[in-house]
Design a protein around this motif. Structure first.
Motif, PDB file in Angstrom:
ATOM      1  N   LYS A  62       1.053  -1.094   0.045  1.00  0.00           N
ATOM      2  CA  LYS A  62       0.023   0.009  -0.039  1.00  0.00           C
ATOM      3  C   LYS A  62       1.075   1.329  -0.030  1.00  0.00           C
ATOM      4  O   LYS A  62       0.534   2.260   0.362  1.00  0.00           O
ATOM      5  N   ARG A  63       1.985   1.220  -0.698  1.00  0.00           N
ATOM      6  CA  ARG A  63       2.937   2.183  -0.562  1.00  0.00           C
ATOM      7  C   ARG A  63       2.583   3.303  -1.431  1.00  0.00           C
ATOM      8  O   ARG A  63       3.268   4.445  -1.288  1.00  0.00           O
ATOM      9  N   CYS A  64       1.883   3.227  -2.565  1.00  0.00           N
ATOM     10  CA  CYS A  64       1.241   4.217  -3.087  1.00  0.00           C
ATOM     11  C   CYS A  64      -0.310   4.085  -3.520  1.00  0.00           C
ATOM     12  O   CYS A  64      -0.644   3.073  -3.073  1.00  0.00           O
ATOM     13  N   GLY A  65      -0.845   5.179  -4.103  1.00  0.00           N
ATOM     14  CA  GLY A  65      -2.275   5.092  -4.181  1.00  0.00           C
ATOM     15  C   GLY A  65      -2.884   4.088  -5.160  1.00  0.00           C
ATOM     16  O   GLY A  65      -4.032   3.834  -5.386  1.00  0.00           O
ATOM     17  N   LEU A  66      -1.910   3.512  -6.006  1.00  0.00           N
ATOM     18  CA  LEU A  66      -2.564   2.681  -7.147  1.00  0.00           C
ATOM     19  C   LEU A  66      -2.987   1.192  -6.343  1.00  0.00           C
ATOM     20  O   LEU A  66      -3.422   0.446  -6.924  1.00  0.00           O
ATOM     21  N   CYS A  67      -2.694   1.104  -4.997  1.00  0.00           N
ATOM     22  CA  CYS A  67      -3.170  -0.130  -4.221  1.00  0.00           C
ATOM     23  C   CYS A  67      -4.894  -0.133  -4.304  1.00  0.00           C
ATOM     24  O   CYS A  67      -5.425  -0.981  -3.877  1.00  0.00           O
ATOM     25  N   GLU A  68      -5.260   1.255  -4.254  1.00  0.00           N
ATOM     26  CA  GLU A  68      -6.630   1.383  -3.764  1.00  0.00           C
ATOM     27  C   GLU A  68      -7.575   0.611  -4.919  1.00  0.00           C
ATOM     28  O   GLU A  68      -8.670  -0.294  -4.566  1.00  0.00           O
ATOM     29  N   ALA A  69      -7.251   0.535  -6.109  1.00  0.00           N
ATOM     30  CA  ALA A  69      -8.178  -0.001  -7.356  1.00  0.00           C
ATOM     31  C   ALA A  69      -7.736  -1.303  -8.009  1.00  0.00           C
ATOM     32  O   ALA A  69      -8.562  -1.929  -8.667  1.00  0.00           O
ATOM     33  N   ARG A  70      -6.847  -1.737  -7.370  1.00  0.00           N
ATOM     34  CA  ARG A  70      -5.901  -3.022  -7.981  1.00  0.00           C
ATOM     35  C   ARG A  70      -6.928  -4.359  -7.641  1.00  0.00           C
ATOM     36  O   ARG A  70      -7.213  -4.293  -6.395  1.00  0.00           O
ATOM     37  N   THR A  71      -6.651  -5.231  -8.221  1.00  0.00           N
ATOM     38  CA  THR A  71      -7.368  -6.485  -7.874  1.00  0.00           C
ATOM     39  C   THR A  71      -6.010  -7.355  -7.571  1.00  0.00           C
ATOM     40  O   THR A  71      -6.110  -8.151  -6.556  1.00  0.00           O
ATOM     41  N   ASN A  72      -5.058  -7.362  -8.496  1.00  0.00           N
ATOM     42  CA  ASN A  72      -3.771  -8.149  -8.154  1.00  0.00           C
ATOM     43  C   ASN A  72      -2.563  -7.356  -8.407  1.00  0.00           C
ATOM     44  O   ASN A  72      -2.683  -6.642  -9.312  1.00  0.00           O
ATOM     45  N   ILE A  73      -1.682  -7.549  -7.604  1.00  0.00           N
ATOM     46  CA  ILE A  73      -0.183  -7.138  -7.965  1.00  0.00           C
ATOM     47  C   ILE A  73       0.489  -7.801  -9.217  1.00  0.00           C
ATOM     48  O   ILE A  73       0.282  -9.068  -8.936  1.00  0.00           O
ATOM     49  N   VAL A  74       0.888  -7.251 -10.000  1.00  0.00           N
ATOM     50  CA  VAL A  74       1.398  -7.866 -11.181  1.00  0.00           C
ATOM     51  C   VAL A  74       3.058  -7.780 -11.114  1.00  0.00           C
ATOM     52  O   VAL A  74       3.440  -6.842 -11.375  1.00  0.00           O
ATOM     53  N   PHE A  75       3.786  -8.821 -10.474  1.00  0.00           N
ATOM     54  CA  PHE A  75       4.970  -8.666 -10.166  1.00  0.00           C
ATOM     55  C   PHE A  75       5.819  -8.765 -11.373  1.00  0.00           C
ATOM     56  O   PHE A  75       6.756  -7.911 -11.567  1.00  0.00           O
ATOM     57  N   GLY A  76       5.535  -9.768 -12.217  1.00  0.00           N
ATOM     58  CA  GLY A  76       6.401 -10.182 -13.336  1.00  0.00           C
ATOM     59  C   GLY A  76       6.393 -11.688 -13.603  1.00  0.00           C
ATOM     60  O   GLY A  76       5.985 -12.284 -13.034  1.00  0.00           O
ATOM     61  N   SER A  77       6.701 -11.889 -15.058  1.00  0.00           N
ATOM     62  CA  SER A  77       6.626 -13.406 -15.245  1.00  0.00           C
ATOM     63  C   SER A  77       7.766 -13.741 -16.464  1.00  0.00           C
ATOM     64  O   SER A  77       8.362 -12.848 -17.070  1.00  0.00           O
ATOM     65  N   GLY A  78       8.193 -15.039 -16.019  1.00  0.00           N
ATOM     66  CA  GLY A  78       9.209 -15.614 -17.193  1.00  0.00           C
ATOM     67  C   GLY A  78      10.329 -16.300 -16.521  1.00  0.00           C
ATOM     68  O   GLY A  78      10.311 -16.657 -15.616  1.00  0.00           O
ATOM     69  N   ASN A  79      11.520 -16.302 -17.363  1.00  0.00           N
ATOM     70  CA  ASN A  79      12.533 -17.156 -16.913  1.00  0.00           C
ATOM     71  C   ASN A  79      13.210 -16.303 -15.909  1.00  0.00           C
ATOM     72  O   ASN A  79      13.937 -14.959 -16.301  1.00  0.00           O
ATOM     73  N   GLU A  80      13.535 -16.577 -14.830  1.00  0.00           N
ATOM     74  CA  GLU A  80      14.324 -15.600 -13.639  1.00  0.00           C
ATOM     75  C   GLU A  80      15.784 -15.661 -14.066  1.00  0.00           C
ATOM     76  O   GLU A  80      16.535 -14.750 -13.393  1.00  0.00           O
ATOM     77  N   LYS A  81      16.262 -16.396 -14.924  1.00  0.00           N
ATOM     78  CA  LYS A  81      17.615 -16.128 -15.300  1.00  0.00           C
ATOM     79  C   LYS A  81      17.851 -15.830 -16.756  1.00  0.00           C
ATOM     80  O   LYS A  81      18.720 -15.968 -17.366  1.00  0.00           O
ATOM     81  N   ALA A  82      16.767 -15.066 -17.041  1.00  0.00           N
ATOM     82  CA  ALA A  82      16.725 -14.598 -18.541  1.00  0.00           C
ATOM     83  C   ALA A  82      17.984 -13.760 -19.043  1.00  0.00           C
ATOM     84  O   ALA A  82      18.251 -12.801 -18.010  1.00  0.00           O
ATOM     85  N   SER A  83      18.188 -13.703 -20.349  1.00  0.00           N
ATOM     86  CA  SER A  83      19.154 -12.570 -20.850  1.00  0.00           C
ATOM     87  C   SER A  83      18.663 -11.561 -21.380  1.00  0.00           C
ATOM     88  O   SER A  83      19.350 -10.658 -21.588  1.00  0.00           O
ATOM     89  N   LEU A  84      17.345 -11.629 -21.584  1.00  0.00           N
ATOM     90  CA  LEU A  84      16.510 -10.236 -21.929  1.00  0.00           C
ATOM     91  C   LEU A  84      15.186 -10.016 -20.926  1.00  0.00           C
ATOM     92  O   LEU A  84      14.647 -10.911 -20.567  1.00  0.00           O
TER      93      LEU A  84
END
Ligand code: SF4
Length: 237
Positions: A62-84
């Motif tokens: 809840k560190r910024c106002g965007l928490c108010e209307a969100r359904t889910n936090i979208v952290f990131g996805s994919g290869n955690e050792k990606a070159s890109l």
């Protein structure tokens, strides 16, 4: 004050023991300035940081106002050792729903761009081989552009993600992500297709896929494909 200076201030106060900041409203007369709820500062990146640790530190943020209307936090996805790593602006409605980045129409176009370009160029990668995330992790209401303070606060998590993955290159998608990473005043049409740097990691800038979805942007689409070609050869040759 530019974002680098704001970051320096935040880090200074955090280092001397403050764990919350107060933001003054711009809408009230100076004498009556109300104080908003405190915003806890993002945690310092520990040594040997990991993506799991960063996600833990975000918590039910809840560190910024965007928490108010969100359904889910979208952290990131994919290869955690990606070159890109691809960095976009923020989640849209589909992403907010599913908690995953770039899963709506723009995301499907991004997948096509990555996989078709790679296949035409003989580079054996698919979308799960790269990592994809955004500058802000919560959907801005009505898909508005994130505010500078929201990007500044949430950007700390993005920077930790990038430092943890340490890819060979970063692809910045669109003007907002470009501002967050490169703090430039140049427009995207002048900056795209060229190499820049975030810390010591090479950065290629190109258009955001949602911009490319508009029918009249055929020229931009061709340019984005060229940018991607240059990027993929740099990373995977
Ligand atoms: S956008 Fe980032 S800083 Fe703001 S509430 Fe969401 S996770 Fe926290």
């Amino acid at each position: 004050m530019d974002p680098a200076q704001i970051r320096e201030y935040l880090e200074f106060y955090r280092d001397i023991g403050f764990d919350s900041i107060y933001r003054l409203s711009n809408d009230a007369p100076a004498a009556l300035l109300p104080i908003s709820m405190p915003s806890p500062l993002p945690g310092l990146a520990p040594d040997h940081d990991t993506l799991d640790q960063i996600r833990l530190d975000i918590g039910d943020c809840k560190r910024c106002g965007l928490c108010e209307a969100r359904t889910n936090i979208v952290f990131g996805s994919g290869n955690e050792k990606a070159s890109l790593v691809f960095v976009g602006e923020g989640p849209g409605a589909d992403e907010d729903d599913q908690g995953l980045p770039f899963v709506g129409r723009a995301g499907q176009l991004l997948t096509q761009m990555i996989e078709n370009t790679a296949s035409k160029e003989g580079i054996p990668i698919r979308r799960p081989d790269v990592y994809i995330c955004n500058v802000v992790k919560c959907r801005p209401p009505e898909n508005r552009t994130p505010q500078p303070d929201e990007m500044e606060i949430c950007g700390q998590f993005l920077f930790r993600q990038l430092e943890t993955i340490r890819p060979k290159a970063i692809c910045v998608l669109g003007a907002t992500a470009m501002k967050a990473l490169l703090n430039t005043k140049e427009g995207i049409t002048r900056s795209r297709g060229k190499w820049h740097k975030w810390r010591d990691i090479p950065v290629m800038i190109t258009y955001h896929p949602s911009y490319l979805l508009r029918q009249y942007n055929q020229q931009a689409k061709r340019e984005a494909w060229e940018d991607l070609k240059t990027l993929l050869h740099f990373v995977y040759d």
